[in-house]
Motif scaffolding. Sequence first.
Motif, PDB file in Angstrom:
ATOM      1  N   ALA A 132      19.392 -20.161 -32.474  1.00 20.28           N
ATOM      2  CA  ALA A 132      20.673 -20.257 -31.769  1.00 20.28           C
ATOM      3  C   ALA A 132      21.773 -20.910 -32.587  1.00 20.28           C
ATOM      4  CB  ALA A 132      20.488 -21.030 -30.457  1.00 20.28           C
ATOM      5  N   HIS A 133      21.443 -21.390 -33.790  1.00 22.55           N
ATOM      6  CA  HIS A 133      22.472 -21.999 -34.629  1.00 22.55           C
ATOM      7  C   HIS A 133      21.977 -22.027 -36.066  1.00 22.55           C
ATOM      8  CE1 HIS A 133      25.895 -25.005 -35.212  1.00 22.55           C
ATOM      9  NE2 HIS A 133      25.257 -25.019 -36.386  1.00 22.55           N
ATOM     10  N   GLY A 134      22.357 -21.008 -36.836  1.00 26.43           N
ATOM     11  CA  GLY A 134      22.038 -20.954 -38.254  1.00 26.43           C
ATOM     12  C   GLY A 134      23.239 -20.475 -39.038  1.00 26.43           C
ATOM     13  N   HIS A 135      23.080 -20.405 -40.344  1.00 23.74           N
ATOM     14  CA  HIS A 135      24.180 -20.009 -41.232  1.00 23.74           C
ATOM     15  C   HIS A 135      23.641 -18.976 -42.213  1.00 23.74           C
ATOM     16  CE1 HIS A 135      26.888 -23.239 -39.814  1.00 23.74           C
ATOM     17  NE2 HIS A 135      25.743 -23.878 -39.624  1.00 23.74           N
ATOM     18  N   ILE A 136      23.655 -17.726 -41.795  1.00 20.67           N
ATOM     19  CA  ILE A 136      22.967 -16.700 -42.563  1.00 20.67           C
ATOM     20  C   ILE A 136      23.623 -16.449 -43.915  1.00 20.67           C
ATOM     21  CG2 ILE A 136      24.194 -14.706 -41.582  1.00 20.67           C
ATOM     22  CD1 ILE A 136      21.377 -13.334 -41.443  1.00 20.67           C
ATOM     23  N   TRP A 137      24.950 -16.546 -44.002  1.00 19.57           N
ATOM     24  CA  TRP A 137      25.638 -16.288 -45.261  1.00 19.57           C
ATOM     25  C   TRP A 137      25.364 -17.418 -46.256  1.00 19.57           C
ATOM     26  CZ3 TRP A 137      27.094 -11.447 -44.830  1.00 19.57           C
ATOM     27  CH2 TRP A 137      27.372 -10.953 -43.545  1.00 19.57           C
ATOM     28  N   ASP A 138      25.404 -18.649 -45.802  1.00 16.95           N
ATOM     29  CA  ASP A 138      25.065 -19.775 -46.669  1.00 16.95           C
ATOM     30  C   ASP A 138      23.594 -19.721 -47.074  1.00 16.95           C
ATOM     31  OD1 ASP A 138      27.572 -20.926 -46.734  1.00 16.95           O
ATOM     32  OD2 ASP A 138      27.208 -22.252 -45.053  1.00 16.95           O
ATOM     33  N   PHE A 139      22.739 -19.332 -46.144  1.00 18.13           N
ATOM     34  CA  PHE A 139      21.309 -19.258 -46.419  1.00 18.13           C
ATOM     35  C   PHE A 139      21.034 -18.258 -47.529  1.00 18.13           C
ATOM     36  CE2 PHE A 139      16.955 -17.769 -45.032  1.00 18.13           C
ATOM     37  CZ  PHE A 139      16.294 -18.942 -45.362  1.00 18.13           C
ATOM     38  N   GLY A 140      21.665 -17.101 -47.438  1.00 14.95           N
ATOM     39  CA  GLY A 140      21.484 -16.100 -48.480  1.00 14.95           C
ATOM     40  C   GLY A 140      22.118 -16.503 -49.787  1.00 14.95           C
ATOM     41  N   ALA A 141      23.246 -17.217 -49.709  1.00 10.04           N
ATOM     42  CA  ALA A 141      23.943 -17.625 -50.932  1.00 10.04           C
ATOM     43  C   ALA A 141      23.186 -18.690 -51.700  1.00 10.04           C
ATOM     44  CB  ALA A 141      25.342 -18.154 -50.582  1.00 10.04           C
ATOM     45  N   ALA A 142      22.282 -19.402 -51.010  1.00 10.79           N
ATOM     46  CA  ALA A 142      21.561 -20.494 -51.673  1.00 10.79           C
ATOM     47  C   ALA A 142      20.784 -20.021 -52.886  1.00 10.79           C
ATOM     48  CB  ALA A 142      20.627 -21.168 -50.674  1.00 10.79           C
ATOM     49  N   ALA A 143      20.399 -18.747 -52.898  1.00  2.54           N
ATOM     50  CA  ALA A 143      19.653 -18.215 -54.041  1.00  2.54           C
ATOM     51  C   ALA A 143      20.512 -18.188 -55.299  1.00  2.54           C
ATOM     52  CB  ALA A 143      19.138 -16.814 -53.729  1.00  2.54           C
ATOM     53  N   ASP A 144      21.835 -18.206 -55.140  1.00  3.28           N
ATOM     54  CA  ASP A 144      22.747 -18.171 -56.283  1.00  3.28           C
ATOM     55  C   ASP A 144      23.210 -19.560 -56.709  1.00  3.28           C
ATOM     56  OD1 ASP A 144      22.590 -15.437 -56.145  1.00  3.28           O
ATOM     57  OD2 ASP A 144      24.489 -15.181 -55.090  1.00  3.28           O
ATOM     58  N   GLU A 145      22.726 -20.600 -56.040  1.00  3.35           N
ATOM     59  CA  GLU A 145      23.229 -21.945 -56.275  1.00  3.35           C
ATOM     60  C   GLU A 145      22.095 -22.900 -56.666  1.00  3.35           C
ATOM     61  OE1 GLU A 145      26.748 -21.632 -52.870  1.00  3.35           O
ATOM     62  OE2 GLU A 145      24.979 -22.873 -52.526  1.00  3.35           O
ATOM     63  N   LEU A 146      22.480 -24.051 -57.177  1.00  2.00           N
ATOM     64  CA  LEU A 146      21.516 -25.100 -57.486  1.00  2.00           C
ATOM     65  C   LEU A 146      21.018 -25.730 -56.196  1.00  2.00           C
ATOM     66  CD1 LEU A 146      20.101 -27.131 -59.377  1.00  2.00           C
ATOM     67  CD2 LEU A 146      22.264 -28.426 -59.408  1.00  2.00           C
ATOM     68  N   ASP A 147      19.716 -25.742 -56.014  1.00  2.00           N
ATOM     69  CA  ASP A 147      19.100 -26.297 -54.807  1.00  2.00           C
ATOM     70  C   ASP A 147      18.498 -27.658 -55.138  1.00  2.00           C
ATOM     71  OD1 ASP A 147      17.813 -26.866 -52.460  1.00  2.00           O
ATOM     72  OD2 ASP A 147      16.361 -25.226 -52.589  1.00  2.00           O
ATOM     73  N   LEU A 148      19.055 -28.700 -54.549  1.00  2.00           N
ATOM     74  CA  LEU A 148      18.584 -30.066 -54.795  1.00  2.00           C
ATOM     75  C   LEU A 148      17.773 -30.619 -53.636  1.00  2.00           C
ATOM     76  CD1 LEU A 148      21.835 -31.545 -56.389  1.00  2.00           C
ATOM     77  CD2 LEU A 148      19.776 -30.774 -57.578  1.00  2.00           C
ATOM     78  N   SER A 149      17.427 -29.755 -52.666  1.00  2.00           N
ATOM     79  CA  SER A 149      16.773 -30.247 -51.452  1.00  2.00           C
ATOM     80  C   SER A 149      15.380 -30.813 -51.707  1.00  2.00           C
ATOM     81  CB  SER A 149      16.695 -29.127 -50.412  1.00  2.00           C
ATOM     82  OG  SER A 149      15.960 -28.024 -50.917  1.00  2.00           O
ATOM     83  N   GLY A 150      14.744 -30.418 -52.814  1.00  2.00           N
ATOM     84  CA  GLY A 150      13.406 -30.926 -53.095  1.00  2.00           C
ATOM     85  C   GLY A 150      13.379 -32.090 -54.061  1.00  2.00           C
ATOM     86  N   THR A 151      14.532 -32.683 -54.366  1.00  2.00           N
ATOM     87  CA  THR A 151      14.568 -33.779 -55.333  1.00  2.00           C
ATOM     88  C   THR A 151      14.385 -35.122 -54.631  1.00  2.00           C
ATOM     89  OG1 THR A 151      16.997 -33.910 -55.204  1.00  2.00           O
ATOM     90  CG2 THR A 151      16.040 -32.495 -56.914  1.00  2.00           C
ATOM     91  N   TRP A 152      13.699 -36.036 -55.302  1.00  2.00           N
ATOM     92  CA  TRP A 152      13.363 -37.323 -54.692  1.00  2.00           C
ATOM     93  C   TRP A 152      13.956 -38.516 -55.430  1.00  2.00           C
ATOM     94  CZ3 TRP A 152      11.500 -37.240 -49.948  1.00  2.00           C
ATOM     95  CH2 TRP A 152      10.925 -36.051 -49.508  1.00  2.00           C
ATOM     96  N   SER A 153      14.806 -38.242 -56.408  1.00  2.00           N
ATOM     97  CA  SER A 153      15.506 -39.321 -57.103  1.00  2.00           C
ATOM     98  C   SER A 153      16.752 -38.743 -57.742  1.00  2.00           C
ATOM     99  CB  SER A 153      14.618 -39.955 -58.172  1.00  2.00           C
ATOM    100  OG  SER A 153      14.398 -39.051 -59.252  1.00  2.00           O
ATOM    101  N   LEU A 154      17.706 -39.618 -58.037  1.00  2.00           N
ATOM    102  CA  LEU A 154      18.911 -39.175 -58.735  1.00  2.00           C
ATOM    103  C   LEU A 154      18.546 -38.613 -60.105  1.00  2.00           C
ATOM    104  CD1 LEU A 154      21.978 -38.956 -59.099  1.00  2.00           C
ATOM    105  CD2 LEU A 154      21.965 -41.347 -59.867  1.00  2.00           C
TER     106      LEU A 154
END
Length: 576
Positions: free
Chosen positions: A108-130
């Motif tokens: 009921a609340h997602g962002h499909i365009w951003d979700f698809g665009a994430a493949a073209d961007e740097l993903d830092l969601s799995g990082t655990w330190s600076l």
Amino acid sequence: MCTRHRPRRSGLTRAQFFRLAGNAMALTAAPGLLAGCSDNTSYPADSGERLLLDNVRGYTIAGGQLRRFGSLLVGSDGRVVALDPGNVAGARRIDGHGRTCLPGLHDAHGHIWDFGAAADELDLSGTWSLEEALGALGRYAADHRDQQWIVGTGWNEGAWRLGRLPVAADLDQVVPDRPVWLERVDGHAGVANTAGLRAAGITDETEAPAGGQVMVGSDSEPTGVLVDTAMSLVQDQLPTATAEDHRRHVRAAQRKLNSRGLTSVSDAQTEADELAVAHQEAAAGTLSVRLNVFLSWDAFTQIGTEVRTDSAARDLVRVRTVKLYIDGALGSRGASLWQPYSDAPGTRGLPRMSQDELNDRVRRVVEAGYQCAVHAIGDQGNAMVLDAYQQALPANRASQWRHRVEHAQIMAVSDIPRLAQLGLIASMQPTHATDDMTMAESRLGRDRIAGAYAWRSFLRHGAVIAAGSDFPVSTENPFDGMHAAVTRTSRDGKPLGGWYPAETMTPVEALRAYTLDAAYAAHQESVLGSLEPGKWADFILVDQDPFALPSGRALWQTGVLQTWVAGKRVGDYGQL
């Protein structure tokens, strides 16, 4: 947590939009795209045969109750004919091998365009330190030397245990020569390197727009961190996505979403150029996720009078909602609170507009015949939204359009009954509670937690909860959301017994929130949300029974084996 809302302003004029989308819209919707229209064009194409899905352990909500069934008859038009039918002559039988069958799930609340665009961007969601994040940034920059800007998302200084926000000087260590822009996981703060600040013209004299903040250091110079509306100072300089980019993004996104059991998504902010591509994909028969579109304010003011439709391409696209924002996120302390943050007494958050401006925008949306959906996280932000709705909605027609509060995350206990009394939808994301539980109480204190992530309290007062994830901010897997709703624990079962377990949902309520009530919130309950005669045969087969979990298995571990939309299989992910 809350939505990412990095704008992709296309700058399309109305004429440019219709040149891009016009032919596709003519194919997928009735003339004029009039409210309430429902065309008979075949998108996706009819299968031409009846199907009998047999030997399943089926569940759906029907008549307000959980109904069990063992077989499902689908007509040649892609709609449900009957559950446990007596006459199946001429139908092609598909053996479900005893697997569990559920209605297709609706985020009921997602962002499909951003979700698809994430493949073209740097993903830092799995990082655990600076340090780990900077290493990822350096590698990405080396691998993408052709990119004018380096754009990324997903950092979380809390997960890094940094004790501060990252700053431009950190990024300059690894990328000093090109602009860098990295958004926080909640989408309500971002950090630029020095080259990025320079490209955006941000100096010590730059004033933040209302509802935003340009953070400065002890030397009064910008640190590189921008909060909420101030993010637009950099975002407006980013390269604009093309129609081909959008097409690639939506196709990549729907493949992943289908694999999670999602057959419908309420897209919580769509720009004009993205909508044009959605109509093109529907006309081409390539959409495998139904899109309930929330127009951004910019798109609404550009094209809203011409694109309103309750159904296009056999309910693949609906355009009848407008998205507004009143505040930011709890994690970045942008959520608007009545009293100061418990862990930062100098701030109460950042309202994005005044009450008068919010009232005016809500009124304009309502008068245009649109459903209004307003992002609200903090208790003050939520109260402002309820006040705006109360002013805009005639008392005898309050629930006509099922206007929505997106997140309804932290609400004064006294305001919870008001939401139901106004006939509003509580559009909530169960994983936000389990994502936020490590910091929410430090931000709010124990007293305000009573009205936070309060699903049981909303249900007790008669509110409808439409459940989603806010992907890509949180996991797109709806079974993670159901697990959070039912247990209020993380995947590893912590905390023992659940975080404020009095606010849990039952398994049936959780399924309903991701199916029938999500469809109800989208005004689509007559065609979607349950497996009942006359509705679309959108369903999934999964590897375990969510109402009778095997010993040692959790709800989040549910695996999708097949996904079907309008009686056609769109994904096959495992052995039945």
